[in-house]
Write an enzyme that holds these catalytic residues in place. Structure first.
Site, mmCIF file in Angstrom:
data_model
loop_
_atom_site.group_PDB
_atom_site.id
_atom_site.type_symbol
_atom_site.label_atom_id
_atom_site.label_comp_id
_atom_site.label_asym_id
_atom_site.label_seq_id
_atom_site.Cartn_x
_atom_site.Cartn_y
_atom_site.Cartn_z
ATOM 1 N N CYS A 114 1.663 -13.193 1.522
ATOM 2 C CA CYS A 114 1.039 -13.768 0.319
ATOM 3 C C CYS A 114 2.021 -14.485 -0.605
ATOM 4 C CB CYS A 114 0.369 -12.681 -0.513
ATOM 5 S SG CYS A 114 -0.373 -11.353 0.408
ATOM 6 N N HIS A 166 -16.749 -26.332 -21.673
ATOM 7 C CA HIS A 166 -16.733 -27.738 -21.316
ATOM 8 C C HIS A 166 -15.435 -28.398 -21.774
ATOM 9 C CE1 HIS A 166 -18.644 -31.473 -20.216
ATOM 10 N NE2 HIS A 166 -18.275 -31.993 -21.369
ATOM 11 N N ARG A 187 -10.947 -23.017 18.480
ATOM 12 C CA ARG A 187 -11.756 -22.817 19.687
ATOM 13 C C ARG A 187 -13.259 -22.927 19.458
ATOM 14 N NH1 ARG A 187 -10.807 -16.323 20.803
ATOM 15 N NH2 ARG A 187 -11.586 -15.551 18.815
ATOM 16 N N GLY A 242 0.816 -1.215 0.000
ATOM 17 C CA GLY A 242 0.000 0.000 0.000
ATOM 18 C C GLY A 242 0.844 1.258 0.000
ATOM 19 N N GLU A 271 -17.836 -24.523 -15.218
ATOM 20 C CA GLU A 271 -19.045 -24.478 -16.054
ATOM 21 C C GLU A 271 -20.300 -24.698 -15.200
ATOM 22 O OE1 GLU A 271 -19.787 -27.798 -18.873
ATOM 23 O OE2 GLU A 271 -17.992 -28.707 -18.016
ATOM 24 N N LYS A 293 3.996 -17.511 0.911
ATOM 25 C CA LYS A 293 2.932 -18.498 1.214
ATOM 26 C C LYS A 293 2.493 -19.217 -0.043
ATOM 27 C CE LYS A 293 -0.994 -17.433 0.553
ATOM 28 N NZ LYS A 293 -1.825 -16.645 1.411
ATOM 29 N N ALA A 348 10.727 5.376 11.318
ATOM 30 C CA ALA A 348 10.361 6.786 11.456
ATOM 31 C C ALA A 348 9.202 6.895 12.437
ATOM 32 C CB ALA A 348 9.942 7.350 10.098
ATOM 33 N N TYR A 376 -7.530 -17.931 7.913
ATOM 34 C CA TYR A 376 -6.717 -18.003 6.696
ATOM 35 C C TYR A 376 -5.360 -18.663 6.944
ATOM 36 C CZ TYR A 376 -9.554 -14.412 4.229
ATOM 37 O OH TYR A 376 -10.536 -13.715 3.607
ATOM 38 N N CYS A 417 3.140 -8.737 2.516
ATOM 39 C CA CYS A 417 2.733 -9.560 1.377
ATOM 40 C C CYS A 417 3.936 -10.186 0.680
ATOM 41 C CB CYS A 417 1.930 -8.718 0.387
ATOM 42 S SG CYS A 417 1.482 -9.637 -1.076
ATOM 43 N N GLU A 467 -4.046 -22.317 5.703
ATOM 44 C CA GLU A 467 -3.075 -22.323 4.607
ATOM 45 C C GLU A 467 -1.819 -23.084 5.026
ATOM 46 O OE1 GLU A 467 -2.770 -18.156 3.566
ATOM 47 O OE2 GLU A 467 -4.562 -18.256 2.311
ATOM 48 N N ALA A 500 -9.713 -15.274 -1.154
ATOM 49 C CA ALA A 500 -9.424 -16.709 -1.274
ATOM 50 C C ALA A 500 -8.621 -17.155 -0.069
ATOM 51 C CB ALA A 500 -8.633 -16.985 -2.543
HETATM 52 P P1 NDP Z 1 -8.066 -14.867 11.001
HETATM 53 O O1 NDP Z 1 -8.814 -13.757 11.615
HETATM 54 O O2 NDP Z 1 -8.389 -15.286 9.615
HETATM 55 O O3 NDP Z 1 -8.197 -16.152 11.925
HETATM 56 C C1 NDP Z 1 -7.829 -16.112 13.259
HETATM 57 C C2 NDP Z 1 -8.236 -17.402 13.902
HETATM 58 O O4 NDP Z 1 -7.700 -17.484 15.214
HETATM 59 C C3 NDP Z 1 -9.725 -17.553 14.019
HETATM 60 O O5 NDP Z 1 -10.057 -18.892 13.768
HETATM 61 C C4 NDP Z 1 -9.981 -17.162 15.457
HETATM 62 O O6 NDP Z 1 -11.103 -17.755 16.025
HETATM 63 C C5 NDP Z 1 -8.746 -17.708 16.142
HETATM 64 N N1 NDP Z 1 -8.401 -16.990 17.369
HETATM 65 C C6 NDP Z 1 -8.349 -15.661 17.561
HETATM 66 N N2 NDP Z 1 -7.966 -15.374 18.816
HETATM 67 C C7 NDP Z 1 -7.764 -16.557 19.433
HETATM 68 C C8 NDP Z 1 -7.365 -16.921 20.738
HETATM 69 N N3 NDP Z 1 -7.080 -16.006 21.655
HETATM 70 N N4 NDP Z 1 -7.267 -18.231 21.026
HETATM 71 C C9 NDP Z 1 -7.548 -19.176 20.096
HETATM 72 N N5 NDP Z 1 -7.923 -18.886 18.833
HETATM 73 C C10 NDP Z 1 -8.036 -17.594 18.510
HETATM 74 O O7 NDP Z 1 -6.538 -14.468 11.173
HETATM 75 P P2 NDP Z 1 -5.202 -15.040 10.529
HETATM 76 O O8 NDP Z 1 -4.184 -14.867 11.581
HETATM 77 O O9 NDP Z 1 -5.418 -16.387 9.943
HETATM 78 O O10 NDP Z 1 -4.967 -14.009 9.349
HETATM 79 C C11 NDP Z 1 -5.027 -12.609 9.608
HETATM 80 C C12 NDP Z 1 -5.631 -11.864 8.463
HETATM 81 O O11 NDP Z 1 -4.680 -11.758 7.416
HETATM 82 C C13 NDP Z 1 -6.833 -12.539 7.804
HETATM 83 O O12 NDP Z 1 -8.025 -12.275 8.481
HETATM 84 C C14 NDP Z 1 -6.808 -11.914 6.434
HETATM 85 O O13 NDP Z 1 -7.422 -10.659 6.474
HETATM 86 C C15 NDP Z 1 -5.330 -11.764 6.164
HETATM 87 N N6 NDP Z 1 -4.820 -12.895 5.369
HETATM 88 C C16 NDP Z 1 -5.295 -13.093 4.116
HETATM 89 C C17 NDP Z 1 -4.867 -14.143 3.353
HETATM 90 C C18 NDP Z 1 -5.411 -14.354 1.986
HETATM 91 O O14 NDP Z 1 -5.961 -13.425 1.406
HETATM 92 N N7 NDP Z 1 -5.327 -15.559 1.421
HETATM 93 C C19 NDP Z 1 -3.871 -15.093 3.856
HETATM 94 C C20 NDP Z 1 -3.444 -14.819 5.189
HETATM 95 C C21 NDP Z 1 -3.904 -13.759 5.910
HETATM 96 P P3 NDP Z 1 -12.582 -17.141 15.851
HETATM 97 O O15 NDP Z 1 -12.986 -17.418 14.448
HETATM 98 O O16 NDP Z 1 -13.377 -17.912 16.837
HETATM 99 O O17 NDP Z 1 -12.496 -15.703 16.167
#
Ligand code: NDP
Length: 463
Positions: A48, A438, A200, A16, A443, A51, A115, A179, A43, A183, A343
């Site tokens: 990204c 096809h 959880r 960004g 499709e 990964k 900074a 995510y 990223c 992944e 995704a």
């Molecule tokens: P996410 O928010 O996707 O997932 C976090 C997970 O951790 C959830 O399952 C959440 O549970 C759980 N969690 C949160 N706090 C606790 C806790 N204290 N104890 C136990 N479990 C907990 O975060 P990620 O870290 O996976 O990724 C961060 C962000 O980065 C994503 O939301 C996305 O925006 C971005 N990202 C995008 C990608 C892509 O476009 N392919 C790839 C990687 C990251 P609950 O659901 O119950 O809250």
């Protein structure tokens, strides 16, 4: 301008910040970008890109397994983790250099230093130097949450470290159901690790369509990943190179690595925001901004993950571009955050755009669901036990396609194209009028004729 050293000072050289710097410089602004670590940000350096390289590498395992059904005899194969990591590092270094060159070519100056604000117009660099800027853009991104202060938390790694492990763990425990957890579960499982995901809640991928959540879980389990729900990690004990992970349900697991992927937080600490008067959004901990990405201080803007709105690279890039056009290009642009495709590069992939079934039913009186789950053509000969899920969520009144959800190989590539149609407000009739291509999996998106279920207000009506 006479009072300022630069027109724009960008804090953070991620996707960004770099886009904003280049566009602003193109509009004639004098720009400085400060980056304390490596150009490219999350990223490129530890998100990204590496990964996706790991996902591609680990998916080869499946290709090898699937080959036999097509007549291939593949001799004993082996995989070398250090080679993967070294080649990935080489590619990341190449991209970092490209980012640097592109910024410099645009005329912006890079300062490889941290900074922080002295006041709303003054930045202090780690070198001790100060820079006076007319505008400041905060694009410092985010970082992994380290997690609850459980005993043994110091043994737990995040995605940052997962990219640089000296060796592939034979067994790994990953806490999180979003995510990053999914992944990396796919990555490690593909390379041959024994993976256990600890989540959880009731089911992984909270916030995604319910059918997607069930489908992904079942497919991941078929690929040998253990998913334990309704529990958390309470303690991690170390015994030499091994760890015992204790869970809230009383059980424990042995592994060589324990990773948490439990969300990310915006990088707002120790930036001197209070000296500049920049307010934090109390709802999400990110920098509070308006629809123009302007903070509570009129010459300071913030974009990307540090605002904790939609933490996705293309969103940060769009916000950075819009900021530069608005402030330096005399072309006011607000980012439309609707219908952002996303995704999860789990294995299989998830691709989605628009509303989930539950969101649509909460917002629309009539909702038609078109859903199919089928065996992809490749599986007929590979023998793999796998199914693809495709689902369209349609407004039963206007016929507009409100959401599309795919689980299966190429879901991300497919959803990128579908997102154009959804953004253009395509109707189900537009999908139907489109010729099928096809034989493809995609499709199915234009051949689902009959709704699986129709919801009229609260009552579900079978077609
Ligand atoms: P996410 O928010 O996707 O997932 C976090 C997970 O951790 C959830 O399952 C959440 O549970 C759980 N969690 C949160 N706090 C606790 C806790 N204290 N104890 C136990 N479990 C907990 O975060 P990620 O870290 O996976 O990724 C961060 C962000 O980065 C994503 O939301 C996305 O925006 C971005 N990202 C995008 C990608 C892509 O476009 N392919 C790839 C990687 C990251 P609950 O659901 O119950 O809250």
């Amino acid at each position: 301008m006479a009072d300022y050293d630069v027109d724009l000072f960008v804090i953070g050289g991620g996707s960004g910040g770099v886009r904003a710097a280049r566009i602003a410089a193109g509009h004639g602004a004098k720009v400085m970008v400060a980056e304390e670590y490596r150009m490219g940000g999350t990223c490129v350096i530890r998100g990204c890109v590496p990964k996706k390289l790991f996902v591609i590498g680990s998916h080869v395992h499946q290709e090898i397994e699937d080959a036999a059904g097509f007549g291939w005899t593949i001799p004993q194969v082996s995989f070398d983790w250090p080679t993967l990591v070294a080649n990935k590092d080489k590619e990341i270094a190449r991209l970092e250099a490209a980012y640097t060159t592109n910024v410099e070519k645009s005329g912006a100056h890079i300062a490889k230093t941290r900074a922080v604000f002295e006041d709303a117009h003054t930045l202090r660099l780690a070198t001790g130097e100060t820079v006076k800027a007319n505008y400041v853009l905060i694009a410092t991104g985010g970082a992994p949450n380290h997690g609850p202060e459980i005993p043994g938390i110091e043994h737990v790694i995040s995605s940052n470290e997962a990219f640089h492990l000296a060796e592939l763990p034979r067994r790994i425990v990953i806490q999180g159901g979003g995510y990053i957890a999914l992944e990396f579960a796919g990555i490690f499982a593909g390379f041959g690790s024994d993976v256990t995901v600890i989540y959880r809640g009731d089911n992984i991928l909270r916030g995604f369509d319910e059918d997607v959540r069930e489908h992904v879980r079942s497919e991941m389990e078929k690929r040998g990943i253990t998913i334990l729900t309704g529990c958390t990690v309470t303690k991690v004990d170390r015994h030499g190179k091994e760890f015992t992970t204790h869970l809230s349900n009383g059980s424990s697991l042995a592994s060589e690595k324990v990773m948490f992927a439990i969300g990310r937080h915006p990088n707002v600490a120790n930036l001197g925001l209070e000296k500049a008067g920049v307010a934090i959004n109390p709802n999400n901990g990110g920098i509070a901004v308006d629809a123009w990405s302007k903070s509570s201080v009129s010459n300071i803007y913030a974009i990307g993950d540090v605002t904790h709105r939609h933490n996705l690279t293309p969103v940060a890039i769009r916000e950075g571009h819009a900021f530069a056009d608005t402030v330096f290009g005399k072309r006011p642009v607000q980012v439309d955050h609707s219908n952002i495709p996303t995704a999860v590069f789990s294995q299989p992939e998830v691709g989605m755009v628009g509303l989930t079934e539950a969101e649509a039913r909460a917002q629309f009186s009539h909702v038609d669901i078109y859903k199919t789950s089928f065996r992809p053509i490749k599986a007929t000969m590979s023998g793999r036990d796998t199914r693809v899920l495709m689902k369209l969520v349609v407004d039963g009144v206007s016929d507009r396609v409100l959401g599309c959800h795919i689980v299966g190989d190429c879901a991300a590539e497919t959803i990128q194209a579908v997102a154009i149609a959804v953004k253009m407000k395509a109707t189900k009739a537009d999908f139907d009028a489109t010729f099928a291509l096809h034989p493809t999996a995609a499709e199915e998106l234009v051949t689902m004729r009959t709704p699986t279920v129709r919801y009229v207000r609260q009552a579900a009506v079978a077609p």
